[in-house]
Motif scaffolding. Sequence first.
Motif, PDB file in Angstrom:
ATOM      1  N   SER A  81       0.849  -1.195   0.000  1.00 41.18           N
ATOM      2  CA  SER A  81       0.000   0.000   0.000  1.00 41.18           C
ATOM      3  C   SER A  81       0.877   1.235   0.000  1.00 41.18           C
TER       4      SER A  81
ATOM      5  N   HIS B  76       1.066   5.091   0.987  1.00 37.24           N
ATOM      6  CA  HIS B  76       0.426   6.116   1.813  1.00 37.24           C
ATOM      7  C   HIS B  76       0.877   7.485   1.357  1.00 37.24           C
TER       8      HIS B  76
ATOM      9  N   THR C  24      -4.636   6.771   0.367  1.00 37.86           N
ATOM     10  CA  THR C  24      -3.815   5.562   0.358  1.00 37.86           C
ATOM     11  C   THR C  24      -4.177   4.776  -0.881  1.00 37.86           C
TER      12      THR C  24
ATOM     13  N   GLY D 196      -6.583   8.393   3.638  1.00 40.68           N
ATOM     14  CA  GLY D 196      -5.210   8.292   4.100  1.00 40.68           C
ATOM     15  C   GLY D 196      -5.046   7.591   5.436  1.00 40.68           C
ATOM     16  N   GLU D 197      -6.101   7.549   6.239  1.00 43.89           N
ATOM     17  CA  GLU D 197      -5.960   7.028   7.595  1.00 43.89           C
ATOM     18  C   GLU D 197      -6.080   5.506   7.664  1.00 43.89           C
TER      19      GLU D 197
ATOM     20  N   GLN E 107      -5.690   1.718   7.868  1.00 45.98           N
ATOM     21  CA  GLN E 107      -4.580   0.832   8.214  1.00 45.98           C
ATOM     22  C   GLN E 107      -4.962  -0.601   7.897  1.00 45.98           C
TER      23      GLN E 107
END
Lengths: 334, 270
Positions: free
Chosen positions: A278, A280, A285, A304-305, A307
């Motif tokens: 991935s 970022h 992302t 973007g956050e 995970q």
Amino acid sequence: MGSINLVGVSKSFGDVLVIPSVDLEVNEGEFVVFVGPSGSGKSTLLRLIAGLEEVSKGRIEFNGQDMTNLAPAKRGLAMVFQSYALYPHMSVRENIGFPLKMAGMPKSEIAAKVQEAAKILNLSEYLERKPRQLSGGQRQRVAIGRAIVRQPKAFLFDEPLSNLDAALRINMRLEIMELHQQLKTTMIYVTHDQVEAMTMADKIVVLDHGNIEQVGSPLDLYRAPDNLFVAGFIGAPKMNFLTGGEASRHNATTIGVRPEHVQISKSSGLWTGKVGVSEHLGSDTFLHVNVEGQQAPLTVRTDGEVQLNYGETIYLSPEEDKVHKFDNNGKAIR
Amino acid sequence: MKSNRVLLSILGWVIGFIIFFPILWMVMASLKTEIEAVATPPSFFFIPTLENYFVVQNRSDYLNYAWNSIVISVFATLLAILIAVPASYSFAFRPTKRTKFKLVWILSTKMMPPVGVLIPMYLFYKNMGLLDTHLGLILIYTLMNLPIVIWVLYTYFKDIPQEILEAAQMECDDLLKIFLYILLPLSKSAIFSTSLLSIVLIWNESFWSLNLTAFEAAPLTAFISSYSSPEGLFWAKLSAASTLAILPIMFLGWVTQKQMVKGLTLGAVK
Ligand SMILES: Nc1ncnc2c1ncn2[C@@H]1O[C@H](COP(=O)(O)OP(=O)(O)OP(=O)(O)O)[C@@H](O)[C@H]1O
Ligand SMILES: [Mg+2]
């Protein structure tokens, strides 16, 4: 006054047919971008318009008048080259003033025009310098200055920013757009960078192997690409293409979904896949997901956050109304 | 490191001396008497005399020959440059499929020994009334140097970015103006050094000058050879004549050293 019309224009170098046949209309005041991969004939097409190459077949018209065989200087077009092509033995002032001097303009008038152009382009301090004493960005501005003083019918740019670093490129991009807003002169701009094409153009002309694949506004091309080539070329990251069962479900040979039009979920979805690498970027992302039954990993844009771990199983669902369908010739099915 | 540099400069001096030695020897011989000049072993210490120079000047008019050399080398060079500039321009900026071949063909004319065409040239010159004329030598030297001048200029022009000329073409319709304002300023040092090279080559050429001139248009090479006569060799006088002959070109070479080196290495070193 700067509408340009290409009618059945074709170009061969010796036996090599580089541009089979191009028809294109560029309207007065338009910002047109030629975009395409390396070797697709963008420069050649621009040079044909400039008169630096001879047309093998077809016609080039300016404001309805045939200009196919007119000498470059008589076409009233200004060109900005990738390598800037400044005259190394002349100062910035002389470089900018050269076309006016050649046109026989009186000295005082030239001086005034050069001053004015230098002011617009922030070059006033550098007028006495030689090109080699300037930075890349300044050189490019001199080249643009040399073009604007002539008040041309149209500007031709051949990858003018590709020798500049990324930050400067974005800056100069804005300056050129600003210039277009002020001057309202027709501009034809060649680039292989689809981001430049998307951000700058009123009209994008996508070229491949010397053929026009599609002409349209940036959003037209983004929303409704005519074929696989345009679909894959416009948009970043690239559109995902799927074949096989997924495609036949849509009665197509290939379907395409842009990374931003795929929803992800940890519990359920149309496609099952494993998270690969991935990227970022902070704001976004980009996930590369290996979907069962597809050879190439799919790229998916999420915020973007997010995970997710490498190898984790996730579910993807395309936004059905944003799926592009293509037949076995690669043409879009609408 | 340091001893390397010392060694290198010693080597340089030695090579320089070896190359310069014949000239030194010649100048020395010119300052000796005829007897000293042919003495074996040669004498390095002697009382210099300018007598040979007076004799040489009295017997033949040095200035006449020198003037001929200057006129011929300068005009032949000008003419060659005048023809070569447009030729090289079109080879460099308007190449066709056959450009490479033409360039090689032009150069190949230099491979031919001039003796091969001596008889036809001589007869041709005789019939045209060109024997022993400035014009005659100027023409043959122009032709002789054209291949080299074209090649050197071509190599130089090829290094000028095409886009600079294209930019000029967009802005100016007059090829002559483009030449005057863009090409000439960009290549004036190349043209200058090529001209020097051409002058030197002509100055030192003796085959055609000896065969096609007698007195009226005879350059300094003929002046020198008039001292190796059937009556015998007069080393000291021959040396004095030779020294006089190379003096102007040595001087020219000295003042234009930098340009000359540039000309000789044009295209060779980028
Ligand atoms: N003078 C020439 N002689 C022969 N072939 C040429 C000539 N100029 C261009 N071509 C060929 O024409 C094709 C198109 O070249 P062109 O320079 O227009 O591509 P481009 O789209 O501008 O590429 P790039 O993004 O790399 O600048 C290429 O295949 C190239 O090899
Ligand atoms: Mg190009």
